[in-house]
Design a protein around this motif. Sequence first.
Motif, PDB file in Angstrom:
ATOM      1  N   ALA A   1     -15.416 -32.487  19.976  1.00  0.00           N
ATOM      2  CA  ALA A   1     -16.534 -31.823  19.292  1.00  0.00           C
ATOM      3  C   ALA A   1     -16.572 -30.341  19.615  1.00  0.00           C
ATOM      4  O   ALA A   1     -16.843 -29.497  18.751  1.00  0.00           O
ATOM      5  CB  ALA A   1     -17.852 -32.494  19.694  1.00  0.00           C
ATOM      6  N   ALA A   2     -16.290 -29.990  20.880  1.00  0.00           N
ATOM      7  CA  ALA A   2     -16.258 -28.572  21.266  1.00  0.00           C
ATOM      8  C   ALA A   2     -15.156 -27.836  20.519  1.00  0.00           C
ATOM      9  O   ALA A   2     -15.346 -26.700  20.055  1.00  0.00           O
ATOM     10  CB  ALA A   2     -16.055 -28.457  22.774  1.00  0.00           C
ATOM     11  N   ALA A   3     -13.997 -28.480  20.372  1.00  0.00           N
ATOM     12  CA  ALA A   3     -12.890 -27.851  19.651  1.00  0.00           C
ATOM     13  C   ALA A   3     -13.235 -27.651  18.180  1.00  0.00           C
ATOM     14  O   ALA A   3     -12.877 -26.630  17.579  1.00  0.00           O
ATOM     15  CB  ALA A   3     -11.632 -28.707  19.800  1.00  0.00           C
ATOM     16  N   GLN A   4     -13.941 -28.615  17.587  1.00  0.00           N
ATOM     17  CA  GLN A   4     -14.345 -28.468  16.190  1.00  0.00           C
ATOM     18  C   GLN A   4     -15.303 -27.291  16.006  1.00  0.00           C
ATOM     19  O   GLN A   4     -15.242 -26.574  15.006  1.00  0.00           O
ATOM     20  CB  GLN A   4     -14.977 -29.766  15.698  1.00  0.00           C
ATOM     21  CG  GLN A   4     -13.975 -30.891  15.499  1.00  0.00           C
ATOM     22  CD  GLN A   4     -14.627 -32.189  15.099  1.00  0.00           C
ATOM     23  OE1 GLN A   4     -15.679 -32.558  15.614  1.00  0.00           O
ATOM     24  NE2 GLN A   4     -14.010 -32.917  14.174  1.00  0.00           N
TER      25      GLN A   4
ATOM     26  N   LEU B   1      -8.035 -31.996  13.661  1.00  0.00           N
ATOM     27  CA  LEU B   1      -9.074 -32.536  14.539  1.00  0.00           C
ATOM     28  C   LEU B   1      -9.812 -33.695  13.865  1.00  0.00           C
ATOM     29  O   LEU B   1     -10.174 -34.677  14.516  1.00  0.00           O
ATOM     30  CB  LEU B   1     -10.062 -31.437  14.940  1.00  0.00           C
ATOM     31  CG  LEU B   1      -9.510 -30.352  15.876  1.00  0.00           C
ATOM     32  CD1 LEU B   1     -10.558 -29.261  16.097  1.00  0.00           C
ATOM     33  CD2 LEU B   1      -9.075 -30.953  17.213  1.00  0.00           C
ATOM     34  N   ASP B   2     -10.041 -33.575  12.562  1.00  0.00           N
ATOM     35  CA  ASP B   2     -10.672 -34.679  11.832  1.00  0.00           C
ATOM     36  C   ASP B   2      -9.783 -35.924  11.856  1.00  0.00           C
ATOM     37  O   ASP B   2     -10.273 -37.049  12.019  1.00  0.00           O
ATOM     38  CB  ASP B   2     -10.952 -34.267  10.382  1.00  0.00           C
ATOM     39  CG  ASP B   2     -12.116 -33.297  10.271  1.00  0.00           C
ATOM     40  OD1 ASP B   2     -12.905 -33.218  11.234  1.00  0.00           O
ATOM     41  OD2 ASP B   2     -12.230 -32.633   9.231  1.00  0.00           O
TER      42      ASP B   2
ATOM     43  N   ARG C   1     -16.063 -33.345   4.182  1.00  0.00           N
ATOM     44  CA  ARG C   1     -15.104 -32.250   4.362  1.00  0.00           C
ATOM     45  C   ARG C   1     -13.699 -32.671   3.909  1.00  0.00           C
ATOM     46  O   ARG C   1     -13.015 -31.931   3.192  1.00  0.00           O
ATOM     47  CB  ARG C   1     -15.066 -31.811   5.814  1.00  0.00           C
ATOM     48  CG  ARG C   1     -14.103 -30.656   6.078  1.00  0.00           C
ATOM     49  CD  ARG C   1     -14.429 -29.937   7.356  1.00  0.00           C
ATOM     50  NE  ARG C   1     -14.511 -30.866   8.486  1.00  0.00           N
ATOM     51  CZ  ARG C   1     -15.058 -30.526   9.655  1.00  0.00           C
ATOM     52  NH1 ARG C   1     -15.585 -29.326   9.822  1.00  0.00           N
ATOM     53  NH2 ARG C   1     -15.096 -31.402  10.646  1.00  0.00           N
ATOM     54  N   LEU C   2     -13.288 -33.858   4.308  1.00  0.00           N
ATOM     55  CA  LEU C   2     -11.964 -34.336   3.894  1.00  0.00           C
ATOM     56  C   LEU C   2     -11.898 -34.522   2.386  1.00  0.00           C
ATOM     57  O   LEU C   2     -10.903 -34.147   1.749  1.00  0.00           O
ATOM     58  CB  LEU C   2     -11.647 -35.660   4.603  1.00  0.00           C
ATOM     59  CG  LEU C   2     -10.351 -36.350   4.184  1.00  0.00           C
ATOM     60  CD1 LEU C   2      -9.149 -35.495   4.535  1.00  0.00           C
ATOM     61  CD2 LEU C   2     -10.235 -37.730   4.836  1.00  0.00           C
ATOM     62  N   LEU C   3     -12.947 -35.087   1.808  1.00  0.00           N
ATOM     63  CA  LEU C   3     -12.950 -35.315   0.365  1.00  0.00           C
ATOM     64  C   LEU C   3     -12.875 -33.995  -0.396  1.00  0.00           C
ATOM     65  O   LEU C   3     -12.142 -33.877  -1.394  1.00  0.00           O
ATOM     66  CB  LEU C   3     -14.210 -36.090  -0.041  1.00  0.00           C
ATOM     67  CG  LEU C   3     -14.346 -37.514   0.529  1.00  0.00           C
ATOM     68  CD1 LEU C   3     -15.693 -38.116   0.146  1.00  0.00           C
ATOM     69  CD2 LEU C   3     -13.219 -38.412   0.044  1.00  0.00           C
ATOM     70  N   ILE C   4     -13.609 -32.994   0.068  1.00  0.00           N
ATOM     71  CA  ILE C   4     -13.599 -31.686  -0.593  1.00  0.00           C
ATOM     72  C   ILE C   4     -12.223 -31.045  -0.465  1.00  0.00           C
ATOM     73  O   ILE C   4     -11.668 -30.508  -1.447  1.00  0.00           O
ATOM     74  CB  ILE C   4     -14.688 -30.777   0.003  1.00  0.00           C
ATOM     75  CG1 ILE C   4     -16.083 -31.313  -0.348  1.00  0.00           C
ATOM     76  CG2 ILE C   4     -14.535 -29.347  -0.504  1.00  0.00           C
ATOM     77  CD1 ILE C   4     -17.210 -30.596   0.343  1.00  0.00           C
ATOM     78  N   GLU C   5     -11.654 -31.072   0.733  1.00  0.00           N
ATOM     79  CA  GLU C   5     -10.351 -30.445   0.947  1.00  0.00           C
ATOM     80  C   GLU C   5      -9.257 -31.097   0.114  1.00  0.00           C
ATOM     81  O   GLU C   5      -8.332 -30.424  -0.351  1.00  0.00           O
ATOM     82  CB  GLU C   5      -9.984 -30.508   2.426  1.00  0.00           C
ATOM     83  CG  GLU C   5     -10.823 -29.591   3.305  1.00  0.00           C
ATOM     84  CD  GLU C   5     -10.472 -29.738   4.770  1.00  0.00           C
ATOM     85  OE1 GLU C   5      -9.692 -30.662   5.087  1.00  0.00           O
ATOM     86  OE2 GLU C   5     -10.966 -28.942   5.594  1.00  0.00           O
TER      87      GLU C   5
END
Length: 339
Positions: free
Chosen positions: A141-144, A162-163, A205-209
């Motif tokens: 979570a910190a990396a995100q 990361l996802d 986010r994945l769906l949009i990308e």
Amino acid sequence: MDVSGYTFLTFLRGRWASVALAALALLAIGLVGLALGVSPDGCWLMVGVTAFFLAVGLAADYLRQRKFYRSLAAAARSAEEPAQLSAWIDEPDFPEGRIVFCLLDKTVAQATGQLAEARRQSQEYRDYVELWVHETKMPLAAAQLMTQRLEGEEGPEITRQLDWLKNQIDQALYYARSTSLTNDYVIRAVNLDAVCREAVKRNARLLIEQGVTPKVDVPEGTVVQSDEPWLQFILGQLLTNAAQYGAKNVTLSSKEVEAGTPRGHTRLEVRDDGWGIPAADVPRVFDRGFTGSNGRSRGNATGMGLYLIGMMALRMGLGIQLASEEGAGTRIILDFPHA
């Protein structure tokens, strides 16, 4: 043991030597009687009385043994765990039965100990995985959050990686829970429309990308019996699969089937227009570790997503079906029983 085949004739065959000796003894009694001057009728009477008591003894022995074998067969059919066998069987009073009972008692004690050890190890494994997931998610979570401050092309790419890592960690967690010998879910009333929309939101986010347009066509207030976290995971995996395998549209829709009948259920269909699955791969898509030709072409598929979906659906009593045509997309159907 099939006690239906344990007839009196079978019992006698198992004691053919004793039966043969008894027959010879009856013949000897008759011959001795004649030699001693007993009349033929008297000889027949002695032989008949002796034969009667021998037959009664054999019948009593047969009935006693049949009772034990029937209780043993009933225990084998009805006992759900080895430890329950002792509650179904009483110690018999004939030597062969005592030997069987002693061996069974020792086997039950050994199996019970092994089962307790397996449960302990399973619980330790599950506790370890859950702790590992908890410890891993914090730096993830910190990396995100850190990637949000990155500029250029690296930021979105790192976010995607990361996802993907988060999805794999969730798979590990739910796999550990699904293989536990204890039930880690609670079946209760769940708002299906809200769960579907939350699943889309979590994977937005994945769906949009990937350029995927999601659509939720579930009537408001639709209630099903399920475990919400497990259902969220299932829908998240289906949405992720659709995005990763070429879909541009994915629709979650529901309808009532045979409502008001004992067989009534709510059917949720997740349909996408992605690459689809080759016909040769369809029968094996729920097998553990099976990636198929599509998964092998991507290179990083684990073959665990649909396996976990199938296992979780089975645990929660949901019906699950998959239909797919290569080049035309995939349909996953979940049936939630009303009963």
